[in-house]
Design a protein around this motif. Sequence first.
Motif, PDB file in Angstrom:
ATOM      1  N   ASN A 143       0.834  -1.207   0.000  1.00  0.00           N
ATOM      2  CA  ASN A 143       0.000   0.000   0.000  1.00  0.00           C
ATOM      3  C   ASN A 143       0.865   1.252   0.000  1.00  0.00           C
ATOM      4  O   ASN A 143       0.571   2.238  -0.687  1.00  0.00           O
ATOM      5  N   ALA A 144       1.987   1.217   0.761  1.00  0.00           N
ATOM      6  CA  ALA A 144       2.894   2.362   0.788  1.00  0.00           C
ATOM      7  C   ALA A 144       3.557   2.560  -0.572  1.00  0.00           C
ATOM      8  O   ALA A 144       3.704   3.692  -1.060  1.00  0.00           O
ATOM      9  N   ILE A 145       3.965   1.455  -1.216  1.00  0.00           N
ATOM     10  CA  ILE A 145       4.580   1.560  -2.540  1.00  0.00           C
ATOM     11  C   ILE A 145       3.577   2.099  -3.553  1.00  0.00           C
ATOM     12  O   ILE A 145       3.904   2.927  -4.417  1.00  0.00           O
ATOM     13  N   LEU A 146       2.338   1.645  -3.444  1.00  0.00           N
ATOM     14  CA  LEU A 146       1.323   2.015  -4.414  1.00  0.00           C
ATOM     15  C   LEU A 146       1.034   3.516  -4.392  1.00  0.00           C
ATOM     16  O   LEU A 146       0.868   4.148  -5.444  1.00  0.00           O
ATOM     17  N   TYR A 147       0.991   4.104  -3.185  1.00  0.00           N
ATOM     18  CA  TYR A 147       0.585   5.504  -3.074  1.00  0.00           C
ATOM     19  C   TYR A 147       1.770   6.478  -2.979  1.00  0.00           C
ATOM     20  O   TYR A 147       1.555   7.682  -2.864  1.00  0.00           O
ATOM     21  N   THR A 148       2.994   5.972  -2.991  1.00  0.00           N
ATOM     22  CA  THR A 148       4.154   6.857  -2.989  1.00  0.00           C
ATOM     23  C   THR A 148       4.537   7.177  -4.428  1.00  0.00           C
ATOM     24  O   THR A 148       4.676   6.261  -5.252  1.00  0.00           O
ATOM     25  N   PRO A 149       4.708   8.451  -4.769  1.00  0.00           N
ATOM     26  CA  PRO A 149       5.052   8.818  -6.153  1.00  0.00           C
ATOM     27  C   PRO A 149       6.401   8.253  -6.567  1.00  0.00           C
ATOM     28  O   PRO A 149       7.240   7.897  -5.725  1.00  0.00           O
ATOM     29  N   SER A 150       6.597   8.188  -7.858  1.00  0.00           N
ATOM     30  CA  SER A 150       7.863   7.714  -8.403  1.00  0.00           C
ATOM     31  C   SER A 150       9.008   8.568  -7.864  1.00  0.00           C
ATOM     32  O   SER A 150       8.916   9.794  -7.800  1.00  0.00           O
ATOM     33  N   GLY A 151      10.096   7.886  -7.491  1.00  0.00           N
ATOM     34  CA  GLY A 151      11.233   8.582  -6.916  1.00  0.00           C
ATOM     35  C   GLY A 151      11.129   8.756  -5.417  1.00  0.00           C
ATOM     36  O   GLY A 151      12.031   9.332  -4.797  1.00  0.00           O
ATOM     37  N   GLY A 152      10.049   8.269  -4.831  1.00  0.00           N
ATOM     38  CA  GLY A 152       9.855   8.403  -3.388  1.00  0.00           C
ATOM     39  C   GLY A 152      10.602   7.344  -2.602  1.00  0.00           C
ATOM     40  O   GLY A 152      11.404   6.566  -3.135  1.00  0.00           O
ATOM     41  N   ARG A 153      10.320   7.321  -1.305  1.00  0.00           N
ATOM     42  CA  ARG A 153      11.063   6.432  -0.411  1.00  0.00           C
ATOM     43  C   ARG A 153      10.072   5.746   0.551  1.00  0.00           C
ATOM     44  O   ARG A 153       9.169   6.378   1.108  1.00  0.00           O
ATOM     45  N   VAL A 154      10.238   4.440   0.721  1.00  0.00           N
ATOM     46  CA  VAL A 154       9.460   3.644   1.683  1.00  0.00           C
ATOM     47  C   VAL A 154      10.443   2.891   2.561  1.00  0.00           C
ATOM     48  O   VAL A 154      11.352   2.210   2.042  1.00  0.00           O
ATOM     49  N   THR A 155      10.291   3.013   3.869  1.00  0.00           N
ATOM     50  CA  THR A 155      11.199   2.353   4.808  1.00  0.00           C
ATOM     51  C   THR A 155      10.388   1.500   5.781  1.00  0.00           C
ATOM     52  O   THR A 155       9.392   1.955   6.350  1.00  0.00           O
ATOM     53  N   VAL A 156      10.854   0.266   5.968  1.00  0.00           N
ATOM     54  CA  VAL A 156      10.212  -0.678   6.897  1.00  0.00           C
ATOM     55  C   VAL A 156      11.107  -0.823   8.116  1.00  0.00           C
ATOM     56  O   VAL A 156      12.319  -1.061   7.990  1.00  0.00           O
ATOM     57  N   HIS A 157      10.531  -0.689   9.319  1.00  0.00           N
ATOM     58  CA  HIS A 157      11.272  -0.826  10.579  1.00  0.00           C
ATOM     59  C   HIS A 157      10.664  -1.959  11.401  1.00  0.00           C
ATOM     60  O   HIS A 157       9.443  -2.133  11.433  1.00  0.00           O
ATOM     61  N   THR A 158      11.492  -2.718  12.082  1.00  0.00           N
ATOM     62  CA  THR A 158      11.037  -3.659  13.106  1.00  0.00           C
ATOM     63  C   THR A 158      11.838  -3.393  14.369  1.00  0.00           C
ATOM     64  O   THR A 158      13.061  -3.215  14.308  1.00  0.00           O
ATOM     65  N   PHE A 159      11.170  -3.379  15.507  1.00  0.00           N
ATOM     66  CA  PHE A 159      11.846  -3.059  16.763  1.00  0.00           C
ATOM     67  C   PHE A 159      10.956  -3.472  17.936  1.00  0.00           C
ATOM     68  O   PHE A 159       9.774  -3.800  17.762  1.00  0.00           O
ATOM     69  N   CYS A 160      11.542  -3.462  19.130  1.00  0.00           N
ATOM     70  CA  CYS A 160      10.804  -3.697  20.365  1.00  0.00           C
ATOM     71  C   CYS A 160      10.756  -2.395  21.160  1.00  0.00           C
ATOM     72  O   CYS A 160      11.683  -1.582  21.098  1.00  0.00           O
ATOM     73  N   LYS A 161       9.691  -2.205  21.888  1.00  0.00           N
ATOM     74  CA  LYS A 161       9.543  -1.009  22.708  1.00  0.00           C
ATOM     75  C   LYS A 161       8.887  -1.404  24.024  1.00  0.00           C
ATOM     76  O   LYS A 161       8.205  -2.438  24.115  1.00  0.00           O
ATOM     77  N   PRO A 162       9.095  -0.608  25.066  1.00  0.00           N
ATOM     78  CA  PRO A 162       8.452  -0.923  26.355  1.00  0.00           C
ATOM     79  C   PRO A 162       6.933  -0.893  26.215  1.00  0.00           C
ATOM     80  O   PRO A 162       6.371  -0.056  25.515  1.00  0.00           O
ATOM     81  N   GLY A 163       6.293  -1.837  26.902  1.00  0.00           N
ATOM     82  CA  GLY A 163       4.843  -1.893  26.890  1.00  0.00           C
ATOM     83  C   GLY A 163       4.266  -1.585  28.255  1.00  0.00           C
ATOM     84  O   GLY A 163       4.970  -1.100  29.151  1.00  0.00           O
TER      85      GLY A 163
END
Length: 515
Positions: free
Chosen positions: A371-391
Amino acid sequence: MKLTVNPSIRTQLLAWLVIPILVLLLVGAALTYGLAIGLATDAYDKALLDSVYSVANCVHYHESDGHIVVDLPPAALAILKDDIKDRVFYQVLDEKLQLLSGDSVLPIPKVDTMDDLTSADYRDGIINGEDIRIALIKYPVRSPHDRFVYIQVAETLHGREQIGEQILVGVILPQLAMVVISGLVLWFGVTRGLRPLTSVRDAVASRSPLDLRPISVDYTPREVRPLVTAINDLLELLQEDMQAQRRFVANAAHQLRTPIAGLKMQSELALRQSKPEEIRHALNLINLGADRAARLANQLLALARAEPGAVDPALWQRLDLNKLAKNVSRELVTQAIAKNIDLGFEESDVPVWIRGDQASLHELASNLIENAILYTPSGGRVTVHTFCKPGPGDGQRSCIAVEDNGPGIPAAEREKVFERFYRVSDRGVAGSGLGLAIVREIAKIHGADVQLSDGPNGTGTSVLIEFPYASKDSPVSATSANASTPVSSSVTKPVDGDKILTGSGGAKSDVSANP
């Protein structure tokens, strides 16, 4: 086979009301009977004592011979023993307990009780196998030497037993009648009291499956109103769900009708063409329409699989979100390259454990990134992060975030984009509006939270999903927890050299596309 007991409210109410009343009435009857028997016994004992003093009036001392005599005339003796129901016995004893007059069958009183005898003494005894009641007094006789005698009169217990039976019948029968009347009154009262439940039952039973109007609470008792209110809330939820299903079916039919109609039109057009280049152009359009129809059908199936109950939590696995997100990112590299999108992945330096259905979570990550790739214009940037955080408390949350620098989503529409077939206007991108709806449904069944916010530097969109962290002692299914979805080698081929992105404190990743 174990039988299921379905207790009746009417039966329970009657049991809780009638049984205590019956017990109280029986206890009251027993107390009344005991009190009446006590009073009757006192009356009989006083009458027996009167007989003793009647005999005592006939005891005299003869000064001429110094003897004590009992002068009981036959008429007096007849009166003493004149009792239709019981036999009467009397006995006069001297100081040495020698019989002076009367019936020898009466038991002689015990010597150890005679010295303390200052008033009438009553005791029970037996004569010829019959129970008797005995009254005894120590009676002084006027004489020069303070002589005295022991006088005791006894009678059988037939009269006492008869009056006891009469008292028992007179007490128990009215009490039983009161119990029966009370039970009937309670039955009538409980039946009338439960009538509102019958009305609610009839109101629900008379409805058709399509009639989900709320039940009226105008004449509903206060105790039943919460039940009716809960039923109305359920009817409202069912109505909303049915309306959502109708909208979904209508939108799905509309969405599928468009590509199918396009395919039919393009195929008819191709059949009319004779030039190879025109036929090829028509076939390309048919291929594009088929791709859109296939994508829409796959999303509809994914949405159906994301419904609550479609996935059995007992089969969930313990997965590393790092590996899951990396594999999905690799699968979408080709799509990012085709659109000239810089797709990067920033991996956590520690495993990000979650527990869930691997296929559903793969679908979630795929829709989120695609979905992010689809709606980001050509030449744009999509970054995926995975991490843990306090709950909450001392716990942790496993997170995946997808950021882009595209046009973003207005704050007023961030909740609407999770609705099925809803699309932000003026984007100029072909789609069905199901991607984020699938994401939220899958996140919901996994107990995850989905948050939308602005992207980096206030541009674009950032989607954050927080899962419950799966510790080592979390249940794991027999399937391998670290199994990952196979990735075709065609989507991992570097183009102009892979760009390596490094997240803050994260490990380097080679899942980037930078044409």
